[in-house]
Design a protein around this motif. Sequence first.
Motif, PDB file in Angstrom:
ATOM      1  N   GLY A 299       3.669 -13.643  -4.891  1.00  0.00           N
ATOM      2  CA  GLY A 299       3.640 -12.289  -5.438  1.00  0.00           C
ATOM      3  C   GLY A 299       2.651 -11.438  -4.657  1.00  0.00           C
ATOM      4  N   MET A 300       1.922 -10.614  -5.389  1.00  0.00           N
ATOM      5  CA  MET A 300       0.957  -9.748  -4.708  1.00  0.00           C
ATOM      6  C   MET A 300      -0.260 -10.561  -4.278  1.00  0.00           C
ATOM      7  N   GLY A 301      -0.737 -10.259  -3.073  1.00  0.00           N
ATOM      8  CA  GLY A 301      -2.013 -10.820  -2.649  1.00  0.00           C
ATOM      9  C   GLY A 301      -1.918 -12.034  -1.759  1.00  0.00           C
ATOM     10  N   GLU A 302      -3.062 -12.371  -1.176  1.00  0.00           N
ATOM     11  CA  GLU A 302      -3.167 -13.519  -0.283  1.00  0.00           C
ATOM     12  C   GLU A 302      -3.903 -14.634  -1.046  1.00  0.00           C
ATOM     13  N   PRO A 303      -3.152 -15.659  -1.477  1.00  0.00           N
ATOM     14  CA  PRO A 303      -3.774 -16.673  -2.344  1.00  0.00           C
ATOM     15  C   PRO A 303      -4.965 -17.387  -1.699  1.00  0.00           C
ATOM     16  N   LEU A 304      -4.947 -17.546  -0.391  1.00  0.00           N
ATOM     17  CA  LEU A 304      -6.063 -18.277   0.222  1.00  0.00           C
ATOM     18  C   LEU A 304      -7.311 -17.407   0.393  1.00  0.00           C
ATOM     19  N   TYR A 305      -7.222 -16.125   0.046  1.00  0.00           N
ATOM     20  CA  TYR A 305      -8.429 -15.309  -0.049  1.00  0.00           C
ATOM     21  C   TYR A 305      -8.935 -15.246  -1.493  1.00  0.00           C
ATOM     22  N   ASN A 306      -8.316 -16.018  -2.351  1.00  0.00           N
ATOM     23  CA  ASN A 306      -8.793 -16.143  -3.736  1.00  0.00           C
ATOM     24  C   ASN A 306      -8.731 -17.621  -4.087  1.00  0.00           C
ATOM     25  N   PHE A 307      -9.336 -18.401  -3.205  1.00  0.00           N
ATOM     26  CA  PHE A 307      -9.106 -19.847  -3.210  1.00  0.00           C
ATOM     27  C   PHE A 307      -9.454 -20.524  -4.531  1.00  0.00           C
ATOM     28  N   GLU A 308     -10.680 -20.292  -5.022  1.00  0.00           N
ATOM     29  CA  GLU A 308     -11.138 -21.071  -6.188  1.00  0.00           C
ATOM     30  C   GLU A 308     -10.268 -20.811  -7.414  1.00  0.00           C
ATOM     31  N   ALA A 309      -9.949 -19.550  -7.656  1.00  0.00           N
ATOM     32  CA  ALA A 309      -9.156 -19.224  -8.853  1.00  0.00           C
ATOM     33  C   ALA A 309      -7.741 -19.785  -8.722  1.00  0.00           C
ATOM     34  N   VAL A 310      -7.179 -19.674  -7.522  1.00  0.00           N
ATOM     35  CA  VAL A 310      -5.819 -20.193  -7.308  1.00  0.00           C
ATOM     36  C   VAL A 310      -5.817 -21.713  -7.476  1.00  0.00           C
ATOM     37  N   LYS A 311      -6.814 -22.339  -6.926  1.00  0.00           N
ATOM     38  CA  LYS A 311      -6.920 -23.803  -7.046  1.00  0.00           C
ATOM     39  C   LYS A 311      -6.998 -24.224  -8.524  1.00  0.00           C
ATOM     40  N   GLU A 312      -7.909 -23.590  -9.252  1.00  0.00           N
ATOM     41  CA  GLU A 312      -8.082 -23.944 -10.654  1.00  0.00           C
ATOM     42  C   GLU A 312      -6.763 -23.762 -11.415  1.00  0.00           C
ATOM     43  N   ALA A 313      -6.110 -22.631 -11.189  1.00  0.00           N
ATOM     44  CA  ALA A 313      -4.868 -22.339 -11.917  1.00  0.00           C
ATOM     45  C   ALA A 313      -3.772 -23.340 -11.557  1.00  0.00           C
ATOM     46  N   LEU A 314      -3.640 -23.671 -10.288  1.00  0.00           N
ATOM     47  CA  LEU A 314      -2.553 -24.574  -9.888  1.00  0.00           C
ATOM     48  C   LEU A 314      -2.825 -26.000 -10.344  1.00  0.00           C
ATOM     49  N   LEU A 315      -4.098 -26.385 -10.382  1.00  0.00           N
ATOM     50  CA  LEU A 315      -4.399 -27.731 -10.888  1.00  0.00           C
ATOM     51  C   LEU A 315      -4.069 -27.815 -12.377  1.00  0.00           C
ATOM     52  N   ILE A 316      -4.283 -26.736 -13.090  1.00  0.00           N
ATOM     53  CA  ILE A 316      -3.922 -26.739 -14.521  1.00  0.00           C
ATOM     54  C   ILE A 316      -2.390 -26.711 -14.675  1.00  0.00           C
ATOM     55  N   ALA A 317      -1.729 -25.892 -13.864  1.00  0.00           N
ATOM     56  CA  ALA A 317      -0.255 -25.802 -13.965  1.00  0.00           C
ATOM     57  C   ALA A 317       0.399 -27.146 -13.670  1.00  0.00           C
ATOM     58  N   SER A 318      -0.244 -27.972 -12.833  1.00  0.00           N
ATOM     59  CA  SER A 318       0.384 -29.243 -12.451  1.00  0.00           C
ATOM     60  C   SER A 318      -0.174 -30.423 -13.240  1.00  0.00           C
ATOM     61  N   ASP A 319      -1.071 -30.171 -14.166  1.00  0.00           N
ATOM     62  CA  ASP A 319      -1.669 -31.276 -14.925  1.00  0.00           C
ATOM     63  C   ASP A 319      -0.629 -31.957 -15.817  1.00  0.00           C
TER      64      ASP A 319
ATOM     65  N   CYS B 222       7.569 -16.225  -9.449  1.00  0.00           N
ATOM     66  CA  CYS B 222       6.789 -15.740  -8.315  1.00  0.00           C
ATOM     67  C   CYS B 222       5.526 -15.069  -8.868  1.00  0.00           C
ATOM     68  N   VAL B 223       4.399 -15.676  -8.580  1.00  0.00           N
ATOM     69  CA  VAL B 223       3.138 -15.316  -9.232  1.00  0.00           C
ATOM     70  C   VAL B 223       2.216 -14.583  -8.255  1.00  0.00           C
ATOM     71  N   SER B 224       1.465 -13.623  -8.776  1.00  0.00           N
ATOM     72  CA  SER B 224       0.512 -12.869  -7.955  1.00  0.00           C
ATOM     73  C   SER B 224      -0.876 -13.512  -8.024  1.00  0.00           C
ATOM     74  N   SER B 225      -1.627 -13.368  -6.937  1.00  0.00           N
ATOM     75  CA  SER B 225      -2.985 -13.933  -6.902  1.00  0.00           C
ATOM     76  C   SER B 225      -4.061 -12.857  -6.817  1.00  0.00           C
ATOM     77  N   GLN B 226      -3.679 -11.665  -6.385  1.00  0.00           N
ATOM     78  CA  GLN B 226      -4.634 -10.562  -6.278  1.00  0.00           C
ATOM     79  C   GLN B 226      -3.925  -9.273  -6.705  1.00  0.00           C
ATOM     80  N   VAL B 227      -4.727  -8.272  -7.037  1.00  0.00           N
ATOM     81  CA  VAL B 227      -4.142  -6.946  -7.247  1.00  0.00           C
ATOM     82  C   VAL B 227      -4.328  -6.222  -5.917  1.00  0.00           C
ATOM     83  N   GLY B 228      -3.209  -5.925  -5.265  1.00  0.00           N
ATOM     84  CA  GLY B 228      -3.283  -5.392  -3.903  1.00  0.00           C
ATOM     85  C   GLY B 228      -3.559  -6.531  -2.933  1.00  0.00           C
ATOM     86  N   CYS B 229      -3.957  -6.168  -1.719  1.00  0.00           N
ATOM     87  CA  CYS B 229      -4.192  -7.197  -0.697  1.00  0.00           C
ATOM     88  C   CYS B 229      -5.141  -6.618   0.337  1.00  0.00           C
TER      89      CYS B 229
END
Length: 407
Positions: free
Chosen positions: A203-223, A134-141
Amino acid sequence: MPQTIDLTDPQTRARISPVRNERAPLIGLSKKALAVTLVEAGVPVKQARMRASQLWHWLYVRGVSDFDAMSNISRDLRAMLAEKFTIARPEITAEQVSQDGTRKWLMRFPSRGAGKPVEVETVYIPEEGRGTLCVSSQVGCTLTCSFCHTGTQKLVRNLTSEEILAQLLVARDRLGDFPGAETQLGAIVPSEGRKVSNLVMMGMGEPLYNFEAVKEALLIASDGDGLSLSKRRITLSTSGVVPNIYRAGEEIGVMLAISLHAVNDKLRDELVPINKKYPLKELMQACRDYPGLSNARRITFEYVMLKGVNDSLADARELVRLLKGIPAKINLIPFNPWPGSNYECSDWETIERFADFINDNGYASPIRTPRGRDILAACGQLKSQSERLKKTDRLALEAMMIAGHGE
Ligand code: SAH
Ligand code: SF4
């Protein structure tokens, strides 16, 4: 008894938490960005793609965190890379292990520019046949869902793609999930297959309010040439940032979970205040339009069970009506208490009655067993070190769990 691993011992610390400096991170760059970065650092254009592939393999298949381990890269190039870039892991400031094998890490990321270093929680949940991180996308929300502990902590900042991925890399290091590594003695992990087989952005945070970073990370995780987690084993959970839901399906392509929690706007406005901006009708439409939706790729609707608030059979009936036509699964989450929260968890019979009703109407409705409550690792209990619980709060929480919500 839950266990806390002593990270004050300098040797243990040096072994698992190498010191980082201000050099630019290579983790978290797309393959293309990695090649461009290498060229900017002086690698000849003709070699850039090949070098980027080599690095990719070392970083994401082998899991190395030291350039010196990259045996097919010349000593000179390794020295140049080490001078300009970092691939070091973040510092692990605490590691806790629950009675049920759930693990929680507190990771410390160095400052970015003028900001302070931040601390982030990541949770590993081992089960028969799978291990979920379970991964966090932001510190706080920025959002303030009334039943969520993270929601009481202001947003400190978005995590970078490096920091999101680092959570997966650290977990795999600590669990011995890279080739050739050994699993830590006594660690509870699935009996076969990968130790981290699933990843959830819950985890912590709303991933769709940190879209670009979450996208980049998940594309790498699934490569497929690297970390190779199947997109079907990655789930992104959102409180309902409607404009980015379609983009998530189109551009990332992972499984979607919606934090629904209420079946009418009045109550949802209160529980999940983003509903005032994107009400249920728009949210449900975004779900219907989610790219790739099918019976084999259903949306998970998360529904926290709050005593006397959203747990009646009338709510269950309305839920079934609301989801009509959407391939869906409903995940019922017993409310996890935290000090200062104004809710109670529904009684077990009420939760089962609710689940049975939904099930009888054709939807899978698993009840999520609370995991790692004793180390505050369960859903909605995360909060970073900067706002760690005072001892008195911790004792109050323990008393609350013994009184009504213990395992
Ligand atoms: N911000 C995202 C993802 C993180 S929260 C989201 O809201 O979807 C992960 C899940 O835990 C969400 O469904 C959230 O609503 C739920 N949750 C939050 N606080 C909780 C609590 N105290 N007890 C049970 N579930 C909780
Ligand atoms: Fe933020 Fe999700 Fe918690 Fe709501 S439930 S406050 S969106 S982390």
